[in-house]
Design a protein around this motif. Sequence first.
Motif, short mmCIF file in Angstrom:
data_model
loop_
_atom_site.label_atom_id
_atom_site.label_comp_id
_atom_site.label_asym_id
_atom_site.label_seq_id
_atom_site.Cartn_x
_atom_site.Cartn_y
_atom_site.Cartn_z
N SER A 116 8.09 2.08 -6.90
CA SER A 116 9.24 2.95 -6.66
C SER A 116 8.82 4.40 -6.50
O SER A 116 9.32 5.12 -5.64
N SER A 117 7.89 4.86 -7.34
CA SER A 117 7.43 6.25 -7.28
C SER A 117 6.74 6.53 -5.96
O SER A 117 6.94 7.59 -5.34
N TRP A 118 5.91 5.59 -5.50
CA TRP A 118 5.23 5.78 -4.22
C TRP A 118 6.25 5.82 -3.08
O TRP A 118 6.21 6.69 -2.21
N ALA A 119 7.18 4.87 -3.07
CA ALA A 119 8.13 4.77 -1.96
C ALA A 119 9.05 5.99 -1.88
O ALA A 119 9.49 6.37 -0.80
N ALA A 120 9.32 6.62 -3.03
CA ALA A 120 10.21 7.78 -3.04
C ALA A 120 9.67 8.94 -2.21
O ALA A 120 10.44 9.76 -1.71
N THR A 121 8.35 9.00 -2.05
CA THR A 121 7.75 10.09 -1.27
C THR A 121 6.94 9.57 -0.09
O THR A 121 6.13 10.30 0.47
#
Length: 282
Positions: A116-121
Amino acid sequence: MNTDAPEIVRRVRHEPRYRMLEVQAVHDLTPRMRRVVLGGPELAGFVSLGAGDHVKVFFPAEGQDLPALPTLDEAGRPVPPADGVMIRRDFTPRSHDRERGELALDFFLHGHGPASSWAATAAPGQRLGVGGPRGSKIVSRDLDWYLVGGDETALPAIGRWLEDLAGAARVIALVEVGDASDEMALPDVGPGRLQWLHRAGAGAGATTLLADAVRSLELPDGDGFAWFGGEATSLREVRRHLREDRGMDVSRIDVSGYWKRGVAEHDHHAPVEPEAGEAAGR
Protein backbone atom coordinates in the motif's frame (compact mmCIF):
# COMPACT_ATOMS: atom_id res chain seq x y z
CA MET A 1 -27.18 -32.20 -7.67
CA ASN A 2 -25.55 -33.89 -10.66
CA THR A 3 -22.37 -35.52 -9.38
CA ASP A 4 -21.66 -37.09 -12.78
CA ALA A 5 -21.04 -33.72 -14.45
CA PRO A 6 -17.72 -33.11 -16.25
CA GLU A 7 -14.74 -31.77 -14.32
CA ILE A 8 -15.64 -28.44 -12.72
CA VAL A 9 -12.11 -27.08 -12.17
CA ARG A 10 -9.17 -27.74 -14.49
CA ARG A 11 -5.68 -26.98 -13.18
CA VAL A 12 -2.90 -25.78 -15.47
CA ARG A 13 0.73 -25.41 -14.37
CA HIS A 14 2.93 -22.61 -15.71
CA GLU A 15 6.69 -22.40 -16.12
CA PRO A 16 8.14 -20.59 -13.07
CA ARG A 17 9.73 -17.25 -13.86
CA TYR A 18 10.63 -13.97 -12.14
CA ARG A 19 10.34 -10.72 -14.10
CA MET A 20 11.53 -7.16 -13.55
CA LEU A 21 8.79 -4.87 -14.86
CA GLU A 22 8.37 -1.12 -15.18
CA VAL A 23 5.40 1.04 -14.28
CA GLN A 24 3.77 2.35 -17.46
CA ALA A 25 0.77 4.18 -15.98
CA VAL A 26 -1.13 4.74 -12.74
CA HIS A 27 -4.92 5.25 -12.49
CA ASP A 28 -7.05 6.03 -9.44
CA LEU A 29 -10.25 3.92 -9.61
CA THR A 30 -11.68 5.08 -6.27
CA PRO A 31 -10.21 7.18 -3.43
CA ARG A 32 -8.64 3.98 -2.06
CA MET A 33 -8.10 1.76 -5.11
CA ARG A 34 -5.22 2.44 -7.50
CA ARG A 35 -4.42 0.56 -10.69
CA VAL A 36 -0.77 0.21 -11.66
CA VAL A 37 -0.03 -0.86 -15.24
CA LEU A 38 3.27 -2.69 -15.69
CA GLY A 39 5.19 -3.55 -18.84
CA GLY A 40 8.61 -4.11 -20.32
CA PRO A 41 10.46 -6.73 -22.38
CA GLU A 42 10.43 -9.29 -19.57
CA LEU A 43 6.62 -9.45 -19.61
CA ALA A 44 6.85 -11.55 -22.80
CA GLY A 45 5.53 -15.04 -22.22
CA PHE A 46 3.42 -14.10 -19.19
CA VAL A 47 0.35 -16.34 -18.82
CA SER A 48 -2.64 -16.02 -16.50
CA LEU A 49 -5.68 -18.13 -17.38
CA GLY A 50 -7.80 -18.10 -14.22
CA ALA A 51 -9.72 -15.30 -12.52
CA GLY A 52 -8.36 -16.44 -9.15
CA ASP A 53 -4.70 -16.55 -10.22
CA HIS A 54 -2.11 -14.83 -8.07
CA VAL A 55 1.43 -13.59 -8.58
CA LYS A 56 4.19 -12.69 -6.16
CA VAL A 57 4.97 -8.98 -6.37
CA PHE A 58 8.40 -7.87 -5.11
CA PHE A 59 8.90 -4.31 -3.81
CA PRO A 60 12.10 -2.25 -3.40
CA ALA A 61 13.42 -1.99 0.13
CA GLU A 62 13.60 1.47 1.67
CA GLY A 63 16.25 3.53 -0.10
CA GLN A 64 16.46 1.11 -3.05
CA ASP A 65 15.26 1.59 -6.63
CA LEU A 66 15.02 -2.10 -7.52
CA PRO A 67 13.45 -4.99 -5.63
CA ALA A 68 15.48 -8.04 -4.67
CA LEU A 69 14.33 -11.09 -6.64
CA PRO A 70 15.02 -14.79 -6.17
CA THR A 71 16.57 -16.91 -8.90
CA LEU A 72 15.63 -20.44 -9.95
CA ASP A 73 17.87 -23.45 -9.47
CA GLU A 74 18.16 -26.31 -11.97
CA ALA A 75 15.05 -27.95 -10.54
CA GLY A 76 13.04 -24.74 -10.94
CA ARG A 77 12.97 -23.99 -7.21
CA PRO A 78 13.33 -20.38 -6.01
CA VAL A 79 16.64 -19.41 -4.42
CA PRO A 80 16.70 -16.23 -2.28
CA PRO A 81 19.25 -13.58 -3.29
CA ALA A 82 22.58 -13.70 -1.46
CA ASP A 83 22.17 -10.05 -0.49
CA GLY A 84 19.15 -7.78 -0.31
CA VAL A 85 15.89 -8.13 1.58
CA MET A 86 12.99 -9.63 -0.37
CA ILE A 87 9.72 -7.77 0.26
CA ARG A 88 6.86 -9.61 -1.43
CA ARG A 89 3.08 -9.82 -1.39
CA ASP A 90 0.51 -11.81 -3.39
CA PHE A 91 -1.75 -10.09 -5.92
CA THR A 92 -4.38 -11.10 -8.45
CA PRO A 93 -3.50 -9.99 -12.00
CA ARG A 94 -6.46 -7.71 -12.80
CA SER A 95 -5.83 -7.93 -16.53
CA HIS A 96 -3.15 -8.92 -19.00
CA ASP A 97 -3.06 -7.49 -22.52
CA ARG A 98 -0.62 -9.58 -24.51
CA GLU A 99 -0.76 -7.38 -27.61
CA ARG A 100 -0.13 -4.14 -25.71
CA GLY A 101 2.38 -5.79 -23.38
CA GLU A 102 0.60 -4.63 -20.23
CA LEU A 103 -0.15 -6.22 -16.88
CA ALA A 104 -2.55 -4.38 -14.54
CA LEU A 105 -2.48 -4.78 -10.75
CA ASP A 106 -4.99 -3.08 -8.45
CA PHE A 107 -3.80 -1.89 -5.01
CA PHE A 108 -6.13 -1.18 -2.11
CA LEU A 109 -4.65 1.84 -0.29
CA HIS A 110 -5.29 0.93 3.34
CA GLY A 111 -2.53 3.17 4.68
CA HIS A 112 -0.01 0.63 5.98
CA GLY A 113 2.21 -2.16 4.74
CA PRO A 114 4.85 -2.18 1.98
CA ALA A 115 2.45 -2.75 -0.93
CA SER A 116 0.00 0.00 0.00
CA SER A 117 2.81 2.43 0.86
CA TRP A 118 4.56 1.80 -2.45
CA ALA A 119 1.36 2.12 -4.50
CA ALA A 120 0.44 5.41 -2.82
CA THR A 121 3.41 7.09 -4.51
CA ALA A 122 3.79 4.86 -7.59
CA ALA A 123 4.79 6.64 -10.79
CA PRO A 124 5.82 5.67 -14.34
CA GLY A 125 9.42 4.51 -14.54
CA GLN A 126 9.50 2.77 -11.17
CA ARG A 127 10.11 -0.96 -11.21
CA LEU A 128 8.61 -4.00 -9.51
CA GLY A 129 9.38 -7.69 -9.60
CA VAL A 130 6.68 -10.20 -10.50
CA GLY A 131 6.86 -13.97 -10.05
CA GLY A 132 4.36 -16.45 -11.44
CA PRO A 133 1.59 -17.29 -11.56
CA ARG A 134 2.67 -20.85 -10.84
CA GLY A 135 -0.62 -22.18 -12.13
CA SER A 136 -4.23 -21.44 -13.00
CA LYS A 137 -7.54 -22.95 -11.95
CA ILE A 138 -9.96 -22.78 -14.86
CA VAL A 139 -13.61 -23.16 -13.89
CA SER A 140 -16.13 -24.67 -16.29
CA ARG A 141 -18.38 -22.11 -18.02
CA ASP A 142 -21.17 -24.66 -18.50
CA LEU A 143 -22.76 -24.44 -15.04
CA ASP A 144 -26.22 -23.03 -14.33
CA TRP A 145 -25.08 -20.30 -11.96
CA TYR A 146 -22.04 -18.69 -10.28
CA LEU A 147 -21.72 -16.83 -6.99
CA VAL A 148 -18.67 -14.60 -6.44
CA GLY A 149 -17.92 -12.27 -3.57
CA GLY A 150 -15.51 -10.80 -1.07
CA ASP A 151 -14.29 -7.58 0.50
CA GLU A 152 -12.38 -4.76 -1.17
CA THR A 153 -9.14 -6.77 -1.22
CA ALA A 154 -10.91 -9.22 -3.54
CA LEU A 155 -12.20 -6.57 -5.95
CA PRO A 156 -9.50 -7.26 -8.59
CA ALA A 157 -10.42 -10.93 -8.65
CA ILE A 158 -14.17 -10.21 -8.55
CA GLY A 159 -13.83 -7.85 -11.51
CA ARG A 160 -11.94 -10.48 -13.43
CA TRP A 161 -14.45 -13.20 -12.53
CA LEU A 162 -17.30 -11.06 -13.84
CA GLU A 163 -15.44 -10.43 -17.10
CA ASP A 164 -14.58 -14.10 -17.52
CA LEU A 165 -18.17 -15.16 -16.82
CA ALA A 166 -19.73 -12.76 -19.33
CA GLY A 167 -22.50 -14.64 -21.06
CA ALA A 168 -22.78 -17.30 -18.35
CA ALA A 169 -26.29 -18.44 -17.43
CA ARG A 170 -26.52 -16.47 -14.17
CA VAL A 171 -23.92 -14.64 -12.07
CA ILE A 172 -24.48 -13.16 -8.59
CA ALA A 173 -21.87 -10.90 -6.96
CA LEU A 174 -21.60 -9.73 -3.34
CA VAL A 175 -19.00 -7.09 -2.46
CA GLU A 176 -18.29 -5.77 1.05
CA VAL A 177 -16.68 -2.30 1.23
CA GLY A 178 -16.33 0.51 3.73
CA ASP A 179 -18.87 2.83 2.16
CA ALA A 180 -20.21 4.07 -1.16
CA SER A 181 -16.93 5.81 -2.02
CA ASP A 182 -15.29 2.37 -2.38
CA GLU A 183 -17.75 1.23 -5.03
CA MET A 184 -16.15 0.98 -8.47
CA ALA A 185 -17.18 0.12 -12.00
CA LEU A 186 -17.60 -3.62 -12.52
CA PRO A 187 -18.84 -5.64 -15.49
CA ASP A 188 -22.64 -5.76 -15.67
CA VAL A 189 -24.19 -8.99 -14.36
CA GLY A 190 -27.82 -7.98 -14.74
CA PRO A 191 -30.37 -6.11 -12.60
CA GLY A 192 -30.16 -6.89 -8.91
CA ARG A 193 -27.35 -9.40 -9.26
CA LEU A 194 -24.58 -7.15 -7.84
CA GLN A 195 -24.93 -6.19 -4.19
CA TRP A 196 -22.64 -3.66 -2.49
CA LEU A 197 -22.50 -4.26 1.26
CA HIS A 198 -21.40 -1.22 3.30
CA ARG A 199 -19.70 -1.64 6.70
CA ALA A 200 -20.85 1.88 7.65
CA GLY A 201 -18.03 2.56 10.11
CA ALA A 202 -17.43 -1.01 11.28
CA GLY A 203 -13.90 -2.35 10.94
CA ALA A 204 -12.84 -4.45 7.98
CA GLY A 205 -13.16 -8.13 8.81
CA ALA A 206 -15.33 -7.38 11.87
CA THR A 207 -18.79 -7.87 10.37
CA THR A 208 -21.00 -10.73 9.18
CA LEU A 209 -22.19 -8.82 6.12
CA LEU A 210 -21.04 -11.37 3.55
CA ALA A 211 -22.28 -14.39 5.48
CA ASP A 212 -25.65 -12.71 6.12
CA ALA A 213 -26.00 -11.80 2.45
CA VAL A 214 -25.23 -15.36 1.33
CA ARG A 215 -27.74 -16.79 3.81
CA SER A 216 -30.45 -14.47 2.46
CA LEU A 217 -29.91 -15.44 -1.18
CA GLU A 218 -32.35 -17.54 -3.13
CA LEU A 219 -29.88 -19.44 -5.27
CA PRO A 220 -30.96 -20.59 -8.72
CA ASP A 221 -31.74 -24.23 -9.44
CA GLY A 222 -29.15 -26.46 -11.05
CA ASP A 223 -25.39 -26.79 -10.69
CA GLY A 224 -23.43 -23.84 -9.39
CA PHE A 225 -19.98 -22.70 -8.31
CA ALA A 226 -19.03 -20.25 -5.54
CA TRP A 227 -15.83 -18.22 -5.18
CA PHE A 228 -15.05 -15.85 -2.28
CA GLY A 229 -11.95 -13.96 -1.18
CA GLY A 230 -11.27 -11.67 1.77
CA GLU A 231 -10.74 -11.77 5.53
CA ALA A 232 -10.17 -15.40 6.49
CA THR A 233 -12.17 -15.61 9.72
CA SER A 234 -15.26 -13.85 8.39
CA LEU A 235 -15.35 -16.16 5.37
CA ARG A 236 -15.49 -19.35 7.46
CA GLU A 237 -19.23 -18.95 7.95
CA VAL A 238 -19.72 -18.37 4.22
CA ARG A 239 -17.92 -21.62 3.49
CA ARG A 240 -19.72 -23.54 6.23
CA HIS A 241 -23.14 -22.31 5.11
CA LEU A 242 -22.58 -23.24 1.47
CA ARG A 243 -21.31 -26.71 2.35
CA GLU A 244 -23.55 -27.68 5.24
CA ASP A 245 -26.76 -25.69 4.83
CA ARG A 246 -26.86 -25.48 1.02
CA GLY A 247 -25.33 -28.90 0.42
CA MET A 248 -22.75 -27.73 -2.12
CA ASP A 249 -19.94 -30.16 -2.89
CA VAL A 250 -16.44 -29.04 -1.91
CA SER A 251 -15.39 -29.18 -5.58
CA ARG A 252 -17.83 -26.32 -6.28
CA ILE A 253 -16.59 -23.96 -3.55
CA ASP A 254 -13.36 -21.94 -3.61
CA VAL A 255 -12.93 -19.67 -0.56
CA SER A 256 -9.56 -17.97 -0.02
CA GLY A 257 -8.43 -16.04 3.04
CA TYR A 258 -6.59 -13.10 1.51
CA TRP A 259 -5.83 -11.64 4.92
CA LYS A 260 -6.58 -12.27 8.58
CA ARG A 261 -7.49 -9.59 11.07
CA GLY A 262 -4.66 -9.02 13.55
CA VAL A 263 -2.14 -11.12 11.58
CA ALA A 264 0.49 -9.14 9.65
CA GLU A 265 1.94 -11.97 7.56
CA HIS A 266 -1.11 -14.11 6.81
CA ASP A 267 -0.64 -16.38 3.78
CA HIS A 268 -2.49 -14.52 1.02
CA HIS A 269 -4.78 -16.79 -1.03
CA ALA A 270 -4.66 -19.45 1.68
CA PRO A 271 -7.76 -21.64 1.52
CA VAL A 272 -10.20 -21.06 4.37
CA GLU A 273 -10.08 -24.17 6.55
CA PRO A 274 -13.06 -25.61 8.46
CA GLU A 275 -13.39 -24.84 12.14
CA ALA A 276 -13.12 -27.62 14.69
CA GLY A 277 -16.18 -29.80 14.42
CA GLU A 278 -17.17 -28.62 10.94
CA ALA A 279 -17.78 -31.35 8.40
CA ALA A 280 -14.69 -31.82 6.24
CA GLY A 281 -16.58 -32.49 3.03
CA ARG A 282 -19.51 -34.07 1.29
